[in-house]
Design an enzyme around this catalytic site. Structure first.
Site, PDB file in Angstrom:
ATOM      1  N   LYS A  22      27.939  61.040  67.413  1.00  0.00           N
ATOM      2  CA  LYS A  22      26.754  60.319  67.905  1.00  0.00           C
ATOM      3  C   LYS A  22      25.765  60.067  66.769  1.00  0.00           C
ATOM      4  CE  LYS A  22      23.261  62.708  69.556  1.00  0.00           C
ATOM      5  NZ  LYS A  22      21.801  62.728  69.425  1.00  0.00           N
ATOM      6  N   ASN A  23      25.477  61.137  65.993  1.00  0.00           N
ATOM      7  CA  ASN A  23      24.398  61.006  65.016  1.00  0.00           C
ATOM      8  C   ASN A  23      24.776  60.151  63.818  1.00  0.00           C
ATOM      9  OD1 ASN A  23      22.685  62.336  66.649  1.00  0.00           O
ATOM     10  ND2 ASN A  23      22.795  64.306  65.577  1.00  0.00           N
ATOM     11  N   CYS A 118       8.991  65.347  70.403  1.00  0.00           N
ATOM     12  CA  CYS A 118       9.955  65.536  71.489  1.00  0.00           C
ATOM     13  C   CYS A 118      10.060  67.022  71.757  1.00  0.00           C
ATOM     14  CB  CYS A 118      11.294  64.891  71.183  1.00  0.00           C
ATOM     15  SG  CYS A 118      12.286  65.804  70.034  1.00  0.00           S
ATOM     16  N   ARG A 123       8.397  66.369  64.974  1.00  0.00           N
ATOM     17  CA  ARG A 123       9.284  65.379  64.349  1.00  0.00           C
ATOM     18  C   ARG A 123       8.567  64.135  63.825  1.00  0.00           C
ATOM     19  NH1 ARG A 123      14.678  64.847  67.796  1.00  0.00           N
ATOM     20  NH2 ARG A 123      15.542  64.352  65.774  1.00  0.00           N
ATOM     21  N   ASP A 308      21.909  71.863  65.275  1.00  0.00           N
ATOM     22  CA  ASP A 308      22.479  71.295  66.507  1.00  0.00           C
ATOM     23  C   ASP A 308      23.565  72.174  67.125  1.00  0.00           C
ATOM     24  OD1 ASP A 308      20.756  69.179  66.261  1.00  0.00           O
ATOM     25  OD2 ASP A 308      22.257  67.747  65.551  1.00  0.00           O
ATOM     26  N   ARG A 400      23.586  62.129  77.022  1.00  0.00           N
ATOM     27  CA  ARG A 400      23.110  61.452  75.807  1.00  0.00           C
ATOM     28  C   ARG A 400      24.055  61.711  74.635  1.00  0.00           C
ATOM     29  NH1 ARG A 400      16.888  61.868  74.592  1.00  0.00           N
ATOM     30  NH2 ARG A 400      17.774  60.618  72.927  1.00  0.00           N
TER      31      ARG A 400
HETATM   32  C1  EPZ Z   1      18.788  64.440  62.803  1.00  0.00           C
HETATM   33  O1  EPZ Z   1      17.440  64.364  63.213  1.00  0.00           O
HETATM   34  C2  EPZ Z   1      19.607  64.532  64.070  1.00  0.00           C
HETATM   35  N1  EPZ Z   1      19.373  63.369  64.902  1.00  0.00           N
HETATM   36  C3  EPZ Z   1      19.235  65.787  64.843  1.00  0.00           C
HETATM   37  O2  EPZ Z   1      20.099  65.895  65.969  1.00  0.00           O
HETATM   38  C4  EPZ Z   1      19.459  66.999  63.937  1.00  0.00           C
HETATM   39  O3  EPZ Z   1      19.037  68.153  64.609  1.00  0.00           O
HETATM   40  C5  EPZ Z   1      18.656  66.835  62.631  1.00  0.00           C
HETATM   41  O4  EPZ Z   1      19.016  65.587  61.993  1.00  0.00           O
HETATM   42  C6  EPZ Z   1      18.891  67.959  61.638  1.00  0.00           C
HETATM   43  O5  EPZ Z   1      20.256  68.053  61.348  1.00  0.00           O
HETATM   44  C7  EPZ Z   1      19.996  62.219  64.654  1.00  0.00           C
HETATM   45  O6  EPZ Z   1      20.749  62.094  63.695  1.00  0.00           O
HETATM   46  C8  EPZ Z   1      19.767  61.091  65.598  1.00  0.00           C
HETATM   47  P1  EPZ Z   1      15.432  65.581  59.986  1.00  0.00           P
HETATM   48  P2  EPZ Z   1      16.322  63.935  62.158  1.00  0.00           P
HETATM   49  O7  EPZ Z   1      14.674  64.385  59.547  1.00  0.00           O
HETATM   50  O8  EPZ Z   1      16.897  62.993  61.187  1.00  0.00           O
HETATM   51  C9  EPZ Z   1      10.912  67.135  59.586  1.00  0.00           C
HETATM   52  C10 EPZ Z   1      20.645  66.104  68.246  1.00  0.00           C
HETATM   53  O9  EPZ Z   1      20.569  67.051  69.069  1.00  0.00           O
HETATM   54  N2  EPZ Z   1      10.529  65.776  59.192  1.00  0.00           N
HETATM   55  O10 EPZ Z   1      16.505  66.115  59.105  1.00  0.00           O
HETATM   56  O11 EPZ Z   1      15.132  63.522  62.936  1.00  0.00           O
HETATM   57  C11 EPZ Z   1      11.396  67.212  61.035  1.00  0.00           C
HETATM   58  O12 EPZ Z   1      10.316  67.271  61.945  1.00  0.00           O
HETATM   59  C12 EPZ Z   1      19.514  65.811  67.289  1.00  0.00           C
HETATM   60  O13 EPZ Z   1      21.623  65.336  68.178  1.00  0.00           O
HETATM   61  C13 EPZ Z   1       9.237  65.513  58.774  1.00  0.00           C
HETATM   62  O14 EPZ Z   1       8.371  66.398  58.759  1.00  0.00           O
HETATM   63  O15 EPZ Z   1      16.037  65.340  61.458  1.00  0.00           O
HETATM   64  C14 EPZ Z   1      12.249  68.455  61.003  1.00  0.00           C
HETATM   65  O16 EPZ Z   1      11.438  69.590  61.132  1.00  0.00           O
HETATM   66  C15 EPZ Z   1      18.311  66.653  67.544  1.00  0.00           C
HETATM   67  N3  EPZ Z   1       8.917  64.235  58.369  1.00  0.00           N
HETATM   68  C16 EPZ Z   1      12.864  68.412  59.596  1.00  0.00           C
HETATM   69  O17 EPZ Z   1      12.032  67.531  58.843  1.00  0.00           O
HETATM   70  C17 EPZ Z   1       9.830  63.231  58.355  1.00  0.00           C
HETATM   71  O18 EPZ Z   1       9.474  62.103  58.004  1.00  0.00           O
HETATM   72  C18 EPZ Z   1      14.288  67.907  59.516  1.00  0.00           C
HETATM   73  O19 EPZ Z   1      14.403  66.734  60.309  1.00  0.00           O
HETATM   74  C19 EPZ Z   1      11.148  63.509  58.767  1.00  0.00           C
HETATM   75  C20 EPZ Z   1      11.476  64.793  59.182  1.00  0.00           C
END
Ligand code: EPZ
Length: 423
Positions: A22-23, A118, A123, A308, A400
């Protein structure tokens, strides 16, 4: 809202096919916006989220054709008819925000709703926006919308992320493919989904090197062409079924699962006393009797233990002979499954970002409530191992991200069924 009823105690035996991730699929779908030629994705997971992304793309002018029988999605963005992703679409699914970079790169402007927080955490998307600014975009945030413009095109830049973000890495990669000059992305995510995106973009004519390492180089090109790409196997789906087989006992072959994408999980499973072996067709997971052993771990960016799979691993460790500690370092609120697992008799104490799980000999079925995608499936895992009946409410979260979850488990002997509830 549908519910899932499980009568626990049946071991899992058989073969489970692992579908496309999915991701990865969601970002590959966004890549279709970058080319006027068709992008064809094979091994496409048919999920609420990927369908939703397809609808969003259609609203931007992309012609969409799903060929269900062959699990193929064809997307053709011959012309972009809109550059606006409204609040309702981004609010329902955060990955919708990923259309911003491709629209900006191809058309020179886009207006996309801020995704907002969320259930699992705030996020923010600040790193995404800083990357686009570094590439020369003007960004204004007004009334909850990001208005981005780079009317003379994006330009290559050197961007060092302050911490690793999967989404920001992917988003910057997408946009940089069509920028003038070279972009260097430092301290990037190394997830298999990043490599999958780079492979697809390169098949479309992009010039990306270094995906899968900490530094990615992208030499911009003037246009991208069409391509056919097969979505990488979903390591989270595979890991979830591995943990389900570990909790319920039995012997399953996860067909198409990749050993190299699941090493952190395999270490935890082996530490817990579960047998995991790589075979030509995938991963074999076995547990025949004997208590699960406690294991402590923390979530980390790839190649560390994936956030995840944290909820699903917690469900398994609820049954361990002793105490395990789990530290969640990626999201600030990702233990919502703990009180639900406690309804089945689990003993979990949460202190900030650490959960201490004291294993019990058996869990007992109960009604529980799903709070997010991965939390929901952790309740299914616990239900498979528990004595008696567990009913998981609010399973729309599951839909989802897991395609055919109940039929795949039932085919291996699980007593699981969906209770359809008319709206
Ligand atoms: C991706 O989310 C995945 N989603 C998430 O899967 C997964 O948990 C996550 O990566 C970590 O592996 C998709 O790919 C659609 P990040 P993403 O940016 O890209 C912070 C699921 O269940 N951050 O690596 O949003 C953020 O808040 C989902 O399938 C900022 O502060 O994750 C988090 O604490 C849930 N500023 C950390 O970084 C930013 O601009 C890592 O998030 C971006 C992120």
């Amino acid at each position: 809202m549908d519910r899932i009823a499980i009568t626990g105690g049946a071991p899992l035996r058989g073969t489970i096919p692992i579908y496309g991730a999915k991701n990865s699929a969601l970002k590959l779908q966004a890549a279709a916006l970058l080319s006027a030629d068709p992008l064809i994705l094979e091994n496409m997971p048919d999920l609420a989220d990927t369908r939703f992304m397809a609808q969003l793309l259609a609203s931007l002018g992309v012609e969409i054709t799903w060929i269900k029988e062959t699990r193929t999605l064809r997307m053709h963005a011959a012309e972009i008819s809109s550059t606006i992703a409204p609040y309702d679409q981004v609010r329902k699914m955060r990955a919708s925000f990923n259309v911003l970079g491709p629209l900006l790169a191809r058309v020179g402007h886009a207006t996309v709703s801020l995704p907002g927080g969320c259930a699992i955490g705030a996020r923010p998307v600040d790193l995404h926006l800083k990357a686009f600014e570094a590439m020369g975009a003007d960004i204004v945030i007004e009334q909850g919308y990001v208005k981005a413009a780079a009317l003379r095109g994006l330009k290559g830049a050197e961007i060092e992320f302050p911490f690793v973000s999967v989404g920001a890495t992917e988003h910057a990669m997408l946009a940089a493919t069509l920028a003038h000059g070279e972009t260097v992305l430092k301290n990037v995510a190394r997830e298999p989904e990043i490599i999958d995106l780079a492979d697809c973009l390169n098949a479309m004519g992009a010039r990306i090197e270094g995906a899968g390492t900490g530094e990615i180089h992208i030499r911009g090109v003037t246009s991208l062409k069409g391509a056919t790409h097969s979505v990488v196997a979903d390591r989270i789906e595979a890991g979830t079924f591995a943990l389900a087989a570990a909790a319920a006992g039995g012997n399953v072959l996860l067909q198409g699962a990749r050993f190299d994408h699941l090493q952190a999980l395999i270490k935890v499973l082996r530490g817990a006393g579960v047998e995991v072996d790589a075979e030509a067709r995938g991963l074999r997971v076995k547990r025949n009797g004997g208590r699960i052993q406690p294991v402590s771990f923390e979530t980390e960016p790839f190649p560390g233990f994936p956030t995840d799979l944290q909820a699903q691993a917690m469900a398994l460790l609820c049954l361990a002979e002793g105490q395990s500690r789990i530290r969640e370092t990626i999201f600030e609120n990702r233990f919502m499954h703990a009180p639900e697992l406690a309804r089945l008799g689990a003993q979990i104490a949460v202190h900030g970002n650490e959960a201490v799980v004291t294993g019990v000999e058996a869990l007992k079925g109960a009604p529980v409530m799903a709070t997010d995608l991965r939390a929901s499936v952790s309740l299914v895992i616990a239900g498979l191992a528990a004595e008696g009946e567990t009913v998981v409410n609010r399973v729309y979260h599951l839909d989802r991200g897991f395609e055919k979850l109940e039929p795949k488990l039932a085919a291996c002997g699980a007593q699981i069924q969906r209770l359809k509830v008319e709206q």
